[in-house]
Write a protein that holds these residues in place. Sequence first.
Motif, PDB file in Angstrom:
ATOM      1  N   VAL A 152       0.821  -1.221   0.000  1.00 33.50           N
ATOM      2  CA  VAL A 152       0.000   0.000   0.000  1.00 33.50           C
ATOM      3  C   VAL A 152       0.852   1.267   0.000  1.00 33.50           C
ATOM      4  CG1 VAL A 152      -1.975  -1.152   1.082  1.00 33.50           C
ATOM      5  CG2 VAL A 152      -0.355   0.108   2.511  1.00 33.50           C
ATOM      6  N   ILE A 153       2.163   1.116   0.156  1.00 33.20           N
ATOM      7  CA  ILE A 153       3.070   2.272   0.127  1.00 33.20           C
ATOM      8  C   ILE A 153       3.427   2.565  -1.326  1.00 33.20           C
ATOM      9  CG2 ILE A 153       5.327   3.179   0.814  1.00 33.20           C
ATOM     10  CD1 ILE A 153       5.211   1.149   3.191  1.00 33.20           C
ATOM     11  N   VAL A 154       3.096   3.769  -1.778  1.00 34.89           N
ATOM     12  CA  VAL A 154       3.396   4.128  -3.167  1.00 34.89           C
ATOM     13  C   VAL A 154       4.508   5.169  -3.284  1.00 34.89           C
ATOM     14  CG1 VAL A 154       1.111   3.495  -4.022  1.00 34.89           C
ATOM     15  CG2 VAL A 154       1.540   5.858  -3.299  1.00 34.89           C
ATOM     16  N   ASN A 155       4.847   5.832  -2.184  1.00 34.65           N
ATOM     17  CA  ASN A 155       5.912   6.829  -2.251  1.00 34.65           C
ATOM     18  C   ASN A 155       6.521   7.029  -0.868  1.00 34.65           C
ATOM     19  OD1 ASN A 155       7.565   8.738  -3.552  1.00 34.65           O
ATOM     20  ND2 ASN A 155       6.227  10.417  -2.959  1.00 34.65           N
TER      21      ASN A 155
ATOM     22  N   LEU B 259       0.284   6.485   0.889  1.00 35.19           N
ATOM     23  CA  LEU B 259      -0.386   5.222   0.651  1.00 35.19           C
ATOM     24  C   LEU B 259      -1.171   5.285  -0.649  1.00 35.19           C
ATOM     25  CD1 LEU B 259      -1.595   4.528   4.302  1.00 35.19           C
ATOM     26  CD2 LEU B 259       0.645   4.153   3.244  1.00 35.19           C
ATOM     27  N   GLN B 260      -1.590   4.123  -1.142  1.00 26.96           N
ATOM     28  CA  GLN B 260      -2.221   4.062  -2.459  1.00 26.96           C
ATOM     29  C   GLN B 260      -3.492   4.907  -2.553  1.00 26.96           C
ATOM     30  OE1 GLN B 260      -2.754  -0.094  -3.141  1.00 26.96           O
ATOM     31  NE2 GLN B 260      -4.375  -0.315  -1.626  1.00 26.96           N
ATOM     32  N   ASN B 261      -4.153   5.184  -1.436  1.00 26.45           N
ATOM     33  CA  ASN B 261      -5.356   6.014  -1.485  1.00 26.45           C
ATOM     34  C   ASN B 261      -5.047   7.497  -1.308  1.00 26.45           C
ATOM     35  OD1 ASN B 261      -4.814   6.274   1.220  1.00 26.45           O
ATOM     36  ND2 ASN B 261      -6.763   5.408   1.928  1.00 26.45           N
TER      37      ASN B 261
ATOM     38  N   ILE C  14       3.398   9.769   8.845  1.00 23.95           N
ATOM     39  CA  ILE C  14       4.689  10.381   9.116  1.00 23.95           C
ATOM     40  C   ILE C  14       5.385   9.623  10.231  1.00 23.95           C
ATOM     41  CG2 ILE C  14       5.861  12.471   9.921  1.00 23.95           C
ATOM     42  CD1 ILE C  14       3.459  14.049   8.806  1.00 23.95           C
ATOM     43  N   GLY C  15       6.650   9.316  10.006  1.00 20.07           N
ATOM     44  CA  GLY C  15       7.493   8.725  11.032  1.00 20.07           C
ATOM     45  C   GLY C  15       8.690   9.614  11.260  1.00 20.07           C
TER      46      GLY C  15
ATOM     47  N   ARG D 238       5.903   3.142   8.966  1.00 16.88           N
ATOM     48  CA  ARG D 238       5.314   1.879   8.505  1.00 16.88           C
ATOM     49  C   ARG D 238       4.479   1.219   9.597  1.00 16.88           C
ATOM     50  NH1 ARG D 238       6.867  -3.567   8.384  1.00 16.88           N
ATOM     51  NH2 ARG D 238       6.206  -4.708   6.517  1.00 16.88           N
ATOM     52  N   ALA D 239       4.922   1.325  10.850  1.00 15.97           N
ATOM     53  CA  ALA D 239       4.183   0.735  11.967  1.00 15.97           C
ATOM     54  C   ALA D 239       2.770   1.312  12.061  1.00 15.97           C
ATOM     55  CB  ALA D 239       4.945   0.954  13.270  1.00 15.97           C
ATOM     56  N   GLN D 240       2.614   2.556  11.692  1.00 17.19           N
ATOM     57  CA  GLN D 240       1.293   3.185  11.738  1.00 17.19           C
ATOM     58  C   GLN D 240       0.337   2.572  10.721  1.00 17.19           C
ATOM     59  OE1 GLN D 240       1.406   7.529  11.877  1.00 17.19           O
ATOM     60  NE2 GLN D 240       3.586   7.330  12.325  1.00 17.19           N
ATOM     61  N   ILE D 241       0.883   2.089   9.617  1.00 15.30           N
ATOM     62  CA  ILE D 241       0.045   1.504   8.574  1.00 15.30           C
ATOM     63  C   ILE D 241      -0.652   0.248   9.097  1.00 15.30           C
ATOM     64  CG2 ILE D 241      -0.015   0.549   6.237  1.00 15.30           C
ATOM     65  CD1 ILE D 241       2.501   2.262   5.649  1.00 15.30           C
ATOM     66  N   TRP D 242       0.035  -0.544   9.911  1.00 15.92           N
ATOM     67  CA  TRP D 242      -0.582  -1.747  10.494  1.00 15.92           C
ATOM     68  C   TRP D 242      -1.864  -1.369  11.243  1.00 15.92           C
ATOM     69  CZ3 TRP D 242       0.551  -6.806   9.765  1.00 15.92           C
ATOM     70  CH2 TRP D 242       1.793  -7.120   9.206  1.00 15.92           C
ATOM     71  N   ASN D 243      -1.801  -0.301  12.029  1.00 15.13           N
ATOM     72  CA  ASN D 243      -2.978   0.126  12.787  1.00 15.13           C
ATOM     73  C   ASN D 243      -4.100   0.602  11.875  1.00 15.13           C
ATOM     74  OD1 ASN D 243      -1.780  -0.405  15.289  1.00 15.13           O
ATOM     75  ND2 ASN D 243      -0.857   1.619  15.358  1.00 15.13           N
TER      76      ASN D 243
END
Length: 110
Positions: free
Chosen positions: A38-41, A59-61, A66-67, A91-96
């Motif tokens: 889902v990470i595009v950039n 993300l793709q949407n 921000i980390g 990246r850890a935030q994406i899991w949530n």
Amino acid sequence: MSLNKRGIMLEKEKEIEKEIQEKNLNAPRLTPDYIDSVIVNKYYHRVPDTTMTICVLTLQNGFQVIGHSAAASKENFDEGIGSKRAFENARAQIWNLEGYLLKQKLFEEK
């Protein structure tokens, strides 16, 4: 073990994924590959005159997370390590976020 922290994280994720598959746990779930897909950039910025590194993942949407990372000592600062740590933090935030979306989807399907 001579892996950097990102390598260790990936190894832990791989171990967990292997265990999940061995136990045949096939209910809808997130996977490390899905999170990465889902990470595009990726955008990195080092705040001038500091040890602060910021990573923005798009993300793709179009949503962005921000980390950040910062070394306590200027003498220990390494831009590459700072970038890796900031990426891991973002990246850890994406899991949530993705976990919430999956749970909501499963709830709505009931």
